[in-house]
Write a protein that holds these residues in place. Sequence first.
Motif, PDB file in Angstrom:
ATOM      1  N   LYS A 153       0.832  -1.199   0.000  1.00  0.00           N
ATOM      2  CA  LYS A 153       0.000   0.000   0.000  1.00  0.00           C
ATOM      3  C   LYS A 153       0.867   1.251   0.000  1.00  0.00           C
ATOM      4  N   GLU A 154       1.955   1.223   0.754  1.00  0.00           N
ATOM      5  CA  GLU A 154       2.826   2.400   0.792  1.00  0.00           C
ATOM      6  C   GLU A 154       3.497   2.631  -0.552  1.00  0.00           C
ATOM      7  N   ILE A 155       3.944   1.574  -1.193  1.00  0.00           N
ATOM      8  CA  ILE A 155       4.550   1.709  -2.517  1.00  0.00           C
ATOM      9  C   ILE A 155       3.547   2.320  -3.493  1.00  0.00           C
ATOM     10  N   ALA A 156       2.300   1.870  -3.426  1.00  0.00           N
ATOM     11  CA  ALA A 156       1.256   2.417  -4.291  1.00  0.00           C
ATOM     12  C   ALA A 156       0.977   3.880  -3.968  1.00  0.00           C
ATOM     13  N   ASN A 157       1.010   4.233  -2.678  1.00  0.00           N
ATOM     14  CA  ASN A 157       0.784   5.619  -2.278  1.00  0.00           C
ATOM     15  C   ASN A 157       1.825   6.558  -2.874  1.00  0.00           C
ATOM     16  N   ILE A 158       3.105   6.150  -2.796  1.00  0.00           N
ATOM     17  CA  ILE A 158       4.179   7.011  -3.310  1.00  0.00           C
ATOM     18  C   ILE A 158       4.082   7.125  -4.826  1.00  0.00           C
ATOM     19  N   ALA A 159       3.744   6.029  -5.482  1.00  0.00           N
ATOM     20  CA  ALA A 159       3.573   6.071  -6.939  1.00  0.00           C
ATOM     21  C   ALA A 159       2.459   7.044  -7.312  1.00  0.00           C
ATOM     22  N   ARG A 160       1.390   7.062  -6.517  1.00  0.00           N
ATOM     23  CA  ARG A 160       0.278   7.965  -6.809  1.00  0.00           C
ATOM     24  C   ARG A 160       0.667   9.413  -6.554  1.00  0.00           C
ATOM     25  N   ILE A 161       1.409   9.668  -5.491  1.00  0.00           N
ATOM     26  CA  ILE A 161       1.886  11.034  -5.239  1.00  0.00           C
ATOM     27  C   ILE A 161       2.684  11.547  -6.433  1.00  0.00           C
ATOM     28  N   ARG A 162       3.595  10.732  -6.907  1.00  0.00           N
ATOM     29  CA  ARG A 162       4.464  11.158  -8.015  1.00  0.00           C
ATOM     30  C   ARG A 162       3.688  11.303  -9.317  1.00  0.00           C
ATOM     31  N   SER A 189      -6.635  18.945 -12.390  1.00  0.00           N
ATOM     32  CA  SER A 189      -7.932  18.291 -12.600  1.00  0.00           C
ATOM     33  C   SER A 189      -8.448  17.540 -11.374  1.00  0.00           C
ATOM     34  N   LEU A 190      -7.644  17.416 -10.308  1.00  0.00           N
ATOM     35  CA  LEU A 190      -8.053  16.629  -9.149  1.00  0.00           C
ATOM     36  C   LEU A 190      -9.173  17.316  -8.370  1.00  0.00           C
ATOM     37  N   SER A 191     -10.143  16.517  -7.938  1.00  0.00           N
ATOM     38  CA  SER A 191     -11.153  17.009  -7.014  1.00  0.00           C
ATOM     39  C   SER A 191     -10.545  17.108  -5.622  1.00  0.00           C
ATOM     40  N   TYR A 192     -11.262  17.768  -4.708  1.00  0.00           N
ATOM     41  CA  TYR A 192     -10.740  17.858  -3.347  1.00  0.00           C
ATOM     42  C   TYR A 192     -10.548  16.477  -2.734  1.00  0.00           C
ATOM     43  N   ASP A 193     -11.547  15.601  -2.868  1.00  0.00           N
ATOM     44  CA  ASP A 193     -11.449  14.282  -2.249  1.00  0.00           C
ATOM     45  C   ASP A 193     -10.283  13.489  -2.816  1.00  0.00           C
ATOM     46  N   ASP A 194     -10.076  13.571  -4.127  1.00  0.00           N
ATOM     47  CA  ASP A 194      -8.955  12.836  -4.731  1.00  0.00           C
ATOM     48  C   ASP A 194      -7.617  13.407  -4.264  1.00  0.00           C
ATOM     49  N   LEU A 195      -7.521  14.729  -4.191  1.00  0.00           N
ATOM     50  CA  LEU A 195      -6.266  15.345  -3.752  1.00  0.00           C
ATOM     51  C   LEU A 195      -6.005  15.025  -2.286  1.00  0.00           C
ATOM     52  N   PHE A 196      -7.026  15.055  -1.469  1.00  0.00           N
ATOM     53  CA  PHE A 196      -6.875  14.690  -0.067  1.00  0.00           C
ATOM     54  C   PHE A 196      -6.368  13.257   0.058  1.00  0.00           C
ATOM     55  N   ASP A 197      -6.937  12.346  -0.725  1.00  0.00           N
ATOM     56  CA  ASP A 197      -6.507  10.951  -0.664  1.00  0.00           C
ATOM     57  C   ASP A 197      -5.044  10.798  -1.085  1.00  0.00           C
ATOM     58  N   VAL A 198      -4.591  11.593  -2.058  1.00  0.00           N
ATOM     59  CA  VAL A 198      -3.179  11.556  -2.457  1.00  0.00           C
ATOM     60  C   VAL A 198      -2.305  12.014  -1.295  1.00  0.00           C
ATOM     61  N   LEU A 199      -2.701  13.076  -0.622  1.00  0.00           N
ATOM     62  CA  LEU A 199      -1.900  13.613   0.476  1.00  0.00           C
ATOM     63  C   LEU A 199      -1.809  12.650   1.654  1.00  0.00           C
ATOM     64  N   THR A 200      -2.801  11.798   1.836  1.00  0.00           N
ATOM     65  CA  THR A 200      -2.735  10.832   2.940  1.00  0.00           C
ATOM     66  C   THR A 200      -1.653   9.782   2.709  1.00  0.00           C
ATOM     67  N   GLY A 201      -1.050   9.774   1.532  1.00  0.00           N
ATOM     68  CA  GLY A 201       0.106   8.904   1.316  1.00  0.00           C
ATOM     69  C   GLY A 201       1.333   9.367   2.054  1.00  0.00           C
ATOM     70  N   CYS A 202       1.311  10.610   2.564  1.00  0.00           N
ATOM     71  CA  CYS A 202       2.395  11.123   3.400  1.00  0.00           C
ATOM     72  C   CYS A 202       2.122  10.759   4.854  1.00  0.00           C
ATOM     73  N   HIS A 203       3.062  10.093   5.498  1.00  0.00           N
ATOM     74  CA  HIS A 203       2.893   9.697   6.895  1.00  0.00           C
ATOM     75  C   HIS A 203       2.623  10.901   7.791  1.00  0.00           C
ATOM     76  N   ALA A 204       3.364  11.991   7.543  1.00  0.00           N
ATOM     77  CA  ALA A 204       3.223  13.162   8.413  1.00  0.00           C
ATOM     78  C   ALA A 204       1.801  13.708   8.364  1.00  0.00           C
ATOM     79  N   PHE A 205       1.183  13.695   7.184  1.00  0.00           N
ATOM     80  CA  PHE A 205      -0.186  14.186   7.051  1.00  0.00           C
ATOM     81  C   PHE A 205      -1.171  13.228   7.708  1.00  0.00           C
ATOM     82  N   LEU A 206      -0.987  11.945   7.486  1.00  0.00           N
ATOM     83  CA  LEU A 206      -1.911  10.964   8.048  1.00  0.00           C
ATOM     84  C   LEU A 206      -1.809  10.914   9.572  1.00  0.00           C
ATOM     85  N   GLU A 207      -0.642  11.234  10.106  1.00  0.00           N
ATOM     86  CA  GLU A 207      -0.490  11.221  11.556  1.00  0.00           C
ATOM     87  C   GLU A 207      -1.307  12.310  12.249  1.00  0.00           C
ATOM     88  N   LEU A 208      -1.841  13.260  11.469  1.00  0.00           N
ATOM     89  CA  LEU A 208      -2.733  14.257  12.051  1.00  0.00           C
ATOM     90  C   LEU A 208      -4.002  13.613  12.596  1.00  0.00           C
TER      91      LEU A 208
END
Length: 428
Positions: free
Chosen positions: A295-304, A315-334
């Motif tokens: 899952k983490e490998i997929a998250n980083i691939a999606r970020i890039r 073109s990203l919607s808010y929900d899609d952009l938010f989901d991309v950002l959750t691939g960052c540990h620091a953001f998800l730790e919030l």
Amino acid sequence: MKLRGLYGNTSHTGHSIDFFELAAPGARDALLASPFYDTYRPIQALTLRGCQVRLLVRLSSATTPAALQEAVNDPNVTVRYFTGRRFHAKVYVVDDIAMVGSANLTDAGMYANREVSIILHRSRDPAFDELPGIFDSLWDYADVLSLDVLRAYEKAFRSPGRPSDEEDFEKHIHKFIKPCDPPTIRVGSDKVTRERSFLQTFRRKYDEVLVPAQRKVAEILIRGKFGRPEFADADPQIEIGRFLGWVRLIHGAGDGWREAPIVAGRGLENRVAEYLSLWKEAGDIVAGDMFQADKEIANIARIRLELGDRERLSSLSYDDLFDVLTGCHAFLELLRFTQGGLDGLRNDFAKRNSLAAIKQTIEYLVRGPGDVVQRAYDCIFDERYRLGRFGESCVMELAGWATPDRPPFNSRTIKGLRFLGFDVERHA
């Protein structure tokens, strides 16, 4: 051969390079200031013996990118620079002896030119005591030679028709790199602006402390045949980040990361190797983490993928952009500080930041002008780009995943480095 009192690059007086080779045995620290720099040999003579070197140069028509790259690649060397012609000092301090004179750190200055350089000893020459302070005043004002700056300098240096005249070259290089001049003796001229001072502190934190520490860990891990099967064929930075996070969570829990001893040299390598063995043998590397490896490998691939292309980001919607950002540990730790779980964080982040503002900040961080450390600094401190609940750890982790050759950092990985023995506590 004995250390002379003067070097003039003749068979009778000896050559400037002799000073470095004779001073190297047992040397611990060296302060080297030279406006022209095109040979790594004097530095290598010191660092091969374990000496820690601070190198201060001028980005000039005589300073070559190749020699700078050799210095940057040396883990025992830290490099800073000026771009202005007022920097003209040639001062070389190695522990308790120094060479001061006309010789630059160039092949000509070390071997061929008729130079005059004298040797000072701390024990006998009162003038010696002034040299470290003079060097430090210049060093504190100089800019960090990051990989981004080095690439920009190489582009300037290799550009067709670049001028060789020093005055014209200084104007030329300022098209690629921001000016950086040494302080002068004029009253008030050496005052550093508040913003520049903060930026320099921020840049040094990453480029002179954290990036070299992370690269040292990577070097030791790769030498130790680092690599769990879960991360096979993935970017090694992903597993290195997980390893540092695992070390902090499992072995440095609570204040354990801070209580671990600071070590160096062979002791540091042995400590990293020890936890590498534990990492490779661990049955559960997800403990305390958010994702399985796939899952983490997929998250980083999606970020890039999504953030690395301007049109896709736009073109990203808010929900899609938010989901991309959750691939960052620091953001998800919030989530630890948010009521309502993931939906609560999603709603809170949207209340604090408009979709347009989020996209503007990410676009600037990933593709804005200047180097990535400057852009990251702006995204943390500049009102034009700063986002609510997206602080330094989030910015620097995202910057790392989105920028080639830039390791991702967050508070967890920094604490992992401290637990392994690196002196980075003030940045944790």
